[in-house]
Scaffold this motif. Sequence first.
Motif, PDB file in Angstrom:
ATOM      1  N   ARG A 817      -6.618 -13.985   1.086  1.00 26.22           N
ATOM      2  CA  ARG A 817      -7.024 -12.628   0.709  1.00 26.22           C
ATOM      3  C   ARG A 817      -8.470 -12.361   1.121  1.00 26.22           C
ATOM      4  O   ARG A 817      -8.801 -11.265   1.564  1.00 26.22           O
ATOM      5  CB  ARG A 817      -6.841 -12.443  -0.798  1.00 26.22           C
ATOM      6  CG  ARG A 817      -6.991 -10.996  -1.237  1.00 26.22           C
ATOM      7  CD  ARG A 817      -6.242 -10.776  -2.528  1.00 26.22           C
ATOM      8  NE  ARG A 817      -6.481  -9.436  -3.062  1.00 26.22           N
ATOM      9  CZ  ARG A 817      -5.792  -8.907  -4.063  1.00 26.22           C
ATOM     10  NH1 ARG A 817      -4.814  -9.606  -4.630  1.00 26.22           N
ATOM     11  NH2 ARG A 817      -6.052  -7.719  -4.506  1.00 26.22           N
ATOM     12  N   ALA A 820      -8.412 -11.613   4.732  1.00 25.94           N
ATOM     13  CA  ALA A 820      -7.907 -10.257   4.966  1.00 25.94           C
ATOM     14  C   ALA A 820      -8.997  -9.227   4.710  1.00 25.94           C
ATOM     15  O   ALA A 820      -9.085  -8.207   5.404  1.00 25.94           O
ATOM     16  CB  ALA A 820      -6.691  -9.979   4.092  1.00 25.94           C
ATOM     17  N   ASP A 821      -9.851  -9.471   3.710  1.00 22.30           N
ATOM     18  CA  ASP A 821     -10.969  -8.565   3.455  1.00 22.30           C
ATOM     19  C   ASP A 821     -11.917  -8.515   4.645  1.00 22.30           C
ATOM     20  O   ASP A 821     -12.591  -7.502   4.871  1.00 22.30           O
ATOM     21  CB  ASP A 821     -11.742  -9.002   2.206  1.00 22.30           C
ATOM     22  CG  ASP A 821     -10.969  -8.723   0.923  1.00 22.30           C
ATOM     23  OD1 ASP A 821     -10.048  -7.881   0.951  1.00 22.30           O
ATOM     24  OD2 ASP A 821     -11.289  -9.357  -0.104  1.00 22.30           O
ATOM     25  N   TRP A 825      -6.051 -11.148   9.646  1.00 20.38           N
ATOM     26  CA  TRP A 825      -4.688 -11.070   9.121  1.00 20.38           C
ATOM     27  C   TRP A 825      -3.837 -12.113   9.823  1.00 20.38           C
ATOM     28  O   TRP A 825      -3.595 -12.027  11.025  1.00 20.38           O
ATOM     29  CB  TRP A 825      -4.120  -9.671   9.356  1.00 20.38           C
ATOM     30  CG  TRP A 825      -4.946  -8.598   8.712  1.00 20.38           C
ATOM     31  CD1 TRP A 825      -6.054  -7.989   9.221  1.00 20.38           C
ATOM     32  CD2 TRP A 825      -4.744  -8.031   7.418  1.00 20.38           C
ATOM     33  NE1 TRP A 825      -6.560  -7.080   8.336  1.00 20.38           N
ATOM     34  CE2 TRP A 825      -5.770  -7.076   7.220  1.00 20.38           C
ATOM     35  CE3 TRP A 825      -3.791  -8.229   6.411  1.00 20.38           C
ATOM     36  CZ2 TRP A 825      -5.867  -6.326   6.051  1.00 20.38           C
ATOM     37  CZ3 TRP A 825      -3.887  -7.481   5.251  1.00 20.38           C
ATOM     38  CH2 TRP A 825      -4.912  -6.549   5.068  1.00 20.38           C
ATOM     39  N   LEU A 847      -0.164 -10.180  -0.176  1.00 21.05           N
ATOM     40  CA  LEU A 847      -1.475 -10.559  -0.703  1.00 21.05           C
ATOM     41  C   LEU A 847      -1.600 -10.238  -2.189  1.00 21.05           C
ATOM     42  O   LEU A 847      -2.638 -10.499  -2.798  1.00 21.05           O
ATOM     43  CB  LEU A 847      -2.579  -9.825   0.063  1.00 21.05           C
ATOM     44  CG  LEU A 847      -2.746 -10.207   1.532  1.00 21.05           C
ATOM     45  CD1 LEU A 847      -3.757  -9.303   2.205  1.00 21.05           C
ATOM     46  CD2 LEU A 847      -3.176 -11.670   1.650  1.00 21.05           C
ATOM     47  N   HIS A 849      -1.164  -7.058  -3.516  1.00 23.23           N
ATOM     48  CA  HIS A 849      -1.595  -5.685  -3.778  1.00 23.23           C
ATOM     49  C   HIS A 849      -0.452  -4.875  -4.378  1.00 23.23           C
ATOM     50  O   HIS A 849       0.719  -5.034  -4.007  1.00 23.23           O
ATOM     51  CB  HIS A 849      -2.082  -5.022  -2.491  1.00 23.23           C
ATOM     52  CG  HIS A 849      -3.351  -5.606  -1.958  1.00 23.23           C
ATOM     53  ND1 HIS A 849      -4.509  -5.655  -2.705  1.00 23.23           N
ATOM     54  CD2 HIS A 849      -3.661  -6.159  -0.750  1.00 23.23           C
ATOM     55  CE1 HIS A 849      -5.472  -6.216  -1.992  1.00 23.23           C
ATOM     56  NE2 HIS A 849      -4.983  -6.536  -0.797  1.00 23.23           N
ATOM     57  N   HIS A 885       5.918 -13.471  -1.164  1.00 24.06           N
ATOM     58  CA  HIS A 885       4.711 -14.277  -0.922  1.00 24.06           C
ATOM     59  C   HIS A 885       5.073 -15.699  -0.558  1.00 24.06           C
ATOM     60  O   HIS A 885       4.501 -16.303   0.357  1.00 24.06           O
ATOM     61  CB  HIS A 885       3.813 -14.261  -2.159  1.00 24.06           C
ATOM     62  CG  HIS A 885       2.627 -15.165  -2.020  1.00 24.06           C
ATOM     63  ND1 HIS A 885       2.632 -16.468  -2.474  1.00 24.06           N
ATOM     64  CD2 HIS A 885       1.416 -14.961  -1.437  1.00 24.06           C
ATOM     65  CE1 HIS A 885       1.469 -17.020  -2.189  1.00 24.06           C
ATOM     66  NE2 HIS A 885       0.709 -16.120  -1.568  1.00 24.06           N
TER      67      HIS A 885
END
Length: 900
Positions: A817, A820-821, A825, A847, A849, A885
Amino acid sequence: MKAQRRNDGLSISSIVAPRHRLQDVVEAVRPEGSMTILYGEAGNGKAYIAEQAAHELADKAGSRLVVCAFPRPPRAGSGVASVFPLAPPTTDAGSGDIGALPVADTVLPETASLPVLSPQTPDDGFLTQAASVAEALDERFGGVPVILVAPDIDAYSPHDLHVLGQLVRSGRYRVIATARQLSSAIEHIGGGPHVRRIGVGPLDLDESGGMLCALLGVDRIEPATLRRWHHASQGNGYALAVLAIGADREGRVRRSRGTAWEVGRDAAVTGEYAQLLAATCSPEEWRALEFIAQAEPVTETALLRSFETAVFASLFERALIVPQARGSVQAITIAHPLLAASLRSSMSPMRRIELDDSIFSLLHADQGDRDPTLDTERLLRLVMFGIAAGRRLPLRWLWSAFEAMSHGGDPHVMLRLAREVSGHPDATGAQAGTAALRAARLSRLLGDHASRRAALARVGELLADPTRSEEIPLTLRIGLELKLVREEVRDGGDIDASLRTLDDIEARTDDAAGLEMVRSARVQALAYAGRLREAADACPPLELSDDMRIEWARSPGRAFATLVLEQRGALHDAVSNAEYARLLSRLGPRARADLIDVQGFCWLLGYWVSGSRESARRVYDDLAREASAEVHAEANYSGLLESGAVLLAVQEGRWAEAALSAERLVDHLEVSDPYTLAPLVYAALALASAVMGERDEALKALAASESPGRGIAMALSGHRRVLALRARQWLHDPSVIEEASDLAAWAAEQDLPLIELMALHLRAVEQGAVAAADLARARELSGHIDEAVSAAFLGHLERLRAGVGAEPRVTDEPEIRLLADLGVWLPLPRGSGLTPREREIVLLAALGHTSRFIAARLGISARTVETHLSHAFGKIGVENREELHDWVTRNRAVGDRPAV
């Protein structure tokens, strides 16, 4: 005139009128004996709404209600006396002026057999005429109730208005009339409780978007294109349609992913819209319209006196020209901006020169003995019309206008003025050099290669002429020499020869600010050539000088130093450096829009690399707000702001938007790419396409990204190559490991720790394991990179080194995660058969969300997110988010790497 239609037969009129407007009219017409008057500017769909509302109401009533549409008012000199006939029509349904009235069951034909009645005729005369019309309607329709459609009643003769009034007052008919404006005579016949007046105004932005989508056959219009077309048309539906159809017919409209946009920065308008007026204007009126279109806004008495009073009055009466307040004075303009632009477009080059010369002569004669340089607005008009007419103008006028435009304006106009000053025989060396420098910069911005070559040749002439060169101040002379060097580098010249030239200039310079100018040019040249280690060594120190002249001279070097610092991972220093340099450029004695824009891009990029999405978005919004505040801001031509938007979309996982934005941008950059951004944008497009499973598009974009010319894409080689490598990773290209190794070696050679760490991480993810030496190197690199960024990569490398458990949970991989921020990806497993939208949503859902978060991120509804997730679950073979996931992490851990 027959209604224009698209190739599929859809009438333009039918899409100019939004559905909600039509329903308002249907409800107004419903009561028996009602009269509804639709009023507003021509081209906003009044006639279609009137006809369609009547038709819709009649359809619902079946055979108990019919529609009869009267013809449009006859033109003067047509030989037709009235809208109304004496006898029943003998034509079949659908005859008459079908092009103008396409939905009426019957159109009563124009006839010249009616006796002309005057307003002084006794009412019984009009009653008799109205009775004749009623008798004709009864005979034609057998006494069935009728809806009368009466277009353009503000153009009715007094006689016809009286007859219409009698028909209305009889209470036997529902009447729908249209008018551009409500006159007292119309108000007189349109009184009573059953009368509704409905204004049909311009389309708002959303209505315009809906109309254009229907017209161009897409789901969405690019926001910038929509705003540009809406502004040009002022929301007039017909004008908007003409603008869009003209652009489409000329090949300037592109379509992709359900979105349409116009290629190029400046909306071009054809002369077709104006030519529709030609048949309705006398030659004198047409010439007057051309004159006003070329001269607008017309405020000067000398120009107003040049019109014939009768022609002027006629154009006012027909609402083709209008008064417009400009400060404390009234100006005359063409009623609609699009009409003005179309009039100018329809003129021949000779006609434009003729008008420019005439306007200049009138303004010049009216000037008398007054000094035009004391009135900036008058001066700019004199100068621009004089230049366009080919007049030789006094240098004092040109130089005053040049200085007046130093803070901004239309770059096309500024370029023309700069070229005129630089070539003027009376210009001093300093004036000619300053103007040539600006002409070279603006011509590159606009992609005008001929003007750029001419400007650079002029710079060379000035430097080669000892007399002129002596007139040029030292720093300006250095600036001219450096301009030639930078352009040589940009054009692919021998970089080492250019560096030797810079050494020579530096050796001849003993001025401190001049020396910093040379050093800044060296940083830029090295960065643009991709020699980033050397560029870093040449960068100005981060410590600030107490001398503002020194800091102004360092400002360009600081911008390119920022690009290197970002790839090194010194992100705090990079952001601070860019922000401070941008502030300095704004405060300089002559603000440089090009430097300000580059520094703004570097500022945004620093936050993008650091993963600070909110800060990056704030900076982007500020830059976009500044650009939109000025129509001709240079940021609207550079491509820098749009490139920032593409990179933000990549970081946030908005892949469809990233791909679409990148496709639009590379179209624009084909016309003009002043900073050589296209290879960087192509790399981002390749990654977005690969993530969405669009293999062919990704491969094409990859090929285009791999041959960068000198410019910002080369200065950002590290980021460009990482984006391209991530695209190959998503394509499951077997060369990823080898290319990641090559990238790591190159980054080490160029001393770019962040890029090297990214390359090591890419290789480890592909291998599914981390060698001890690589982990040790990653730890060493982390010491040179801002901790917030290095921690995510190092944490994931250490997890890969330790191995991932067989039953992972969301909390097992916090590093994913964090990555990804940062816009990293990791690929989804192959073979799932997910659509592009499903892939976007699955990436975010895996992730952890929520649907609400995903909906806000992608600009869709939470319900749509749930629907896509449900489809994705079925394709993947899972039942919920937790299993999703597990599926993503498990397949990533085992390494799904089949050969391409």
